[in-house]
Design an enzyme around this catalytic site. Structure first.
Site, PDB file in Angstrom:
ATOM      1  N   LYS A  53      10.961 -16.656  -6.893  1.00 51.30           N
ATOM      2  CA  LYS A  53      10.396 -16.019  -8.094  1.00 51.30           C
ATOM      3  C   LYS A  53      10.457 -14.494  -7.967  1.00 51.30           C
ATOM      4  CE  LYS A  53       5.796 -16.222  -5.999  1.00 51.30           C
ATOM      5  NZ  LYS A  53       4.502 -16.955  -5.982  1.00 51.30           N
ATOM      6  N   ARG A 151      -7.337 -21.063  -9.724  1.00 52.35           N
ATOM      7  CA  ARG A 151      -6.328 -20.427 -10.567  1.00 52.35           C
ATOM      8  C   ARG A 151      -5.739 -21.548 -11.427  1.00 52.35           C
ATOM      9  NH1 ARG A 151      -2.025 -16.746  -7.348  1.00 52.35           N
ATOM     10  NH2 ARG A 151      -0.835 -18.667  -7.445  1.00 52.35           N
ATOM     11  N   TYR A 285       3.313  17.743  -7.336  1.00 51.15           N
ATOM     12  CA  TYR A 285       2.270  17.829  -8.354  1.00 51.15           C
ATOM     13  C   TYR A 285       0.869  17.892  -7.755  1.00 51.15           C
ATOM     14  CZ  TYR A 285       5.897  16.313 -11.675  1.00 51.15           C
ATOM     15  OH  TYR A 285       7.018  16.199 -12.443  1.00 51.15           O
ATOM     16  N   MET A 333       7.718  10.448 -10.101  1.00 51.07           N
ATOM     17  CA  MET A 333       8.442   9.311 -10.676  1.00 51.07           C
ATOM     18  C   MET A 333       9.777   9.071  -9.986  1.00 51.07           C
ATOM     19  SD  MET A 333       9.522   8.590 -14.647  1.00 51.07           S
ATOM     20  CE  MET A 333       7.834   8.651 -15.257  1.00 51.07           C
TER      21      MET A 333
HETATM   22  C1  LIG Z   1       4.445 -17.516  -4.619  1.00 49.42           C
HETATM   23  C2  LIG Z   1       4.061 -18.898  -4.333  1.00 49.42           C
HETATM   24  C3  LIG Z   1       4.406 -19.500  -3.108  1.00 49.42           C
HETATM   25  C4  LIG Z   1       5.003 -18.745  -1.958  1.00 49.42           C
HETATM   26  O1  LIG Z   1       3.971 -18.072  -1.286  1.00 49.42           O
HETATM   27  P1  LIG Z   1       4.285 -17.232   0.061  1.00 49.42           P
HETATM   28  O2  LIG Z   1       2.950 -16.857   0.577  1.00 49.42           O
HETATM   29  O3  LIG Z   1       5.105 -16.077  -0.367  1.00 49.42           O
HETATM   30  O4  LIG Z   1       5.022 -18.163   0.941  1.00 49.42           O
HETATM   31  C5  LIG Z   1       4.123 -20.841  -2.944  1.00 49.42           C
HETATM   32  N1  LIG Z   1       3.542 -21.549  -3.935  1.00 49.42           N
HETATM   33  C6  LIG Z   1       3.169 -20.992  -5.110  1.00 49.42           C
HETATM   34  C7  LIG Z   1       2.506 -21.818  -6.141  1.00 49.42           C
HETATM   35  C8  LIG Z   1       3.402 -19.651  -5.341  1.00 49.42           C
HETATM   36  O5  LIG Z   1       3.032 -19.102  -6.505  1.00 49.42           O
END
Ligand SMILES: *Cc1c(COP(=O)(O)O)cnc(C)c1O
Length: 395
Positions: A53, A151, A285, A333
């Site tokens: 992802k 969650r 800055y 930036m």
């Molecule tokens: C991002 C994610 C993972 C991977 O987690 P890591 O700690 O990066 O291995 C696994 N399961 C779900 C549901 C996630 O959102």
């Protein structure tokens, strides 16, 4: 002087060399493959999902997914359906789960693309069943139980109803429950009492699913920290993200080398300007840094638009001219400044923000510590403006 026959070439142009001309992220796919192999070995008995992802945590999704498959990742995982569909469009044909759905999402496209989908609630199951009927296919669904993260996932109170509804859809042929799964809240703090509590709820949920008549192919709850530290949480599949990219989930879990992991990303830049300035000169800055004496400043052409955190102002480490330097004053930036003190460097010389660490450069974890965040965020936030160069792709 004849300026046509004797051009005064800029120094950087006179010394062409490999690497980015401004800033670039080198992605070592050989390291990624070795990480996947090390993780598969550690998860012996369970299958491995490489989580890709968020553009593979900033590393470039398609080349990283390919490399993970080459190293034997049986599964890929994404958050969004768009990410999963992009993998299919790029030719990936292996098992692939995506879990972050909202009402009206592209269920039908995902089912037709042979993507495993996830449901945490009856509304999602209803949309999946509708989409499967519409295209005349059986959707592979992973039912998610909230074992305590708070969650996504179905609360235990609603689990029996969700599993019963899924079983009814199996009988109808619209759904096959391919997985039952959950996610940890504190696996990166080994020994945290919530870990055992979540495992107990997960085992209960598996028993409830079995009583409902479900027989999932894969039961899964382990992310990287659990894959690295908690064999009893491996079940049939571990979902590893950050460890695939060679980073440790947390200092408490350990350093990457403890697990045979190697950071995959190196972020390099080329100095854009090196100049002498007098004592008492304000830098960047807000003038939050003032030169303590006459000194040499080097301008690094990377800023928060490139993912260098503005919180690294006055704290981020960079390897320049053989030593760690600290960002002097604010990160802007597009650029920041380092004070070379009594040392010298030339325009075009390399600045290494982070990498595996074995050439003396800082690591993403060093940046995380300097900024008060986690290594995950340091690599994932590297901006779209930074070119990724993928090294060691296998033929
Ligand atoms: C991002 C994610 C993972 C991977 O987690 P890591 O700690 O990066 O291995 C696994 N399961 C779900 C549901 C996630 O959102």
């Amino acid at each position: 002087m004849d300026v046509v026959s004797e051009p005064s070439a800029p120094r950087a142009a006179a010394r062409p060399r490999p690497g980015p001309h401004r800033v670039g992220a080198e992605i070592d796919l050989a390291a990624l493959r070795a990480n996947v192999r090390a993780l598969r070995e550690r998860a012996a008995g369970a299958e491995l999902m490489a989580v890709v992802k968020a553009d593979a945590y900033g590393h470039g999704m398609i080349p990283c997914a390919r490399a993970a498959r080459q190293a034997g990742a049986g599964w890929l995982g994404t958050a969004t359906p768009e990410e999963a569909l992009a993998l299919r469009a790029a030719g990936d044909r292996g098992r692939l789960l995506c879990w972050l759905w909202t009402p009206g999402g592209p269920w039908r496209e995902a089912i037709e693309a042979d993507v495993d989908v996830s449901a945490s609630d009856p509304w999602a199951l209803r949309e999946i069943i509708g989409a499967a009927r519409a295209c005349g296919r059986t959707a592979r669904v992973h039912l998610k139980i909230d074992t305590g993260l708070g969650r996504s996932g179905c609360q235990p109170a609603g689990w029996e109803a969700l599993t019963a509804a899924a079983r009814a859809a199996e009988a109808e042929g619209t759904v096959r429950v391919a997985g039952v799964w959950s996610h940890f809240a504190c696996a990166d703090e080994p020994g945290h009492p919530s870990i055992a509590a979540q495992l107990a709820v997960f085992r209960e949920a598996l028993a409830t699913a079995a009583r409902a008549g479900l027989d999932p192919e894969v039961r899964h709850i382990a992310n990287s920290p659990a894959a690295l530290t908690l064999p009893e949480a491996h079940f049939d599949l571990v979902r590893t993200g950050v460890s695939v990219y060679g980073l440790s989930p947390s200092p408490e879990v350990g350093v990457p080398a403890d697990f045979g992991l190697r950071p995959v990303m190196t972020l390099r830049a080329r100095l854009a300007l090196v100049k002498r300035v007098p004592a008492g000169h304000g830098v960047s800055y807000g003038h939050h840094y003032t030169t303590p004496g006459e000194t040499t400043l080097a301008l690094v052409p990377a800023g928060y638009a490139d993912g260098v955190p503005r919180h690294a102002s006055g704290s981020g480490p960079v390897l320049v001219a053989g030593k760690w330097r600290t960002v002097a004053g604010r990160v802007a930036m597009d650029q920041f400044v380092v004070d070379l003190g009594g040392d010298t460097a030339a325009e075009g010389d390399e600045a290494v923000l982070f990498g595996p660490g074995d050439a003396g450069e800082p690591t993403a974890e060093d940046w995380a510590r300097a900024v008060g965040t986690i290594g995950y965020e340091i690599v994932t936030r590297i901006g779209a403006r930074v070119p990724r160069v993928h090294l060691n792709a296998e033929a």
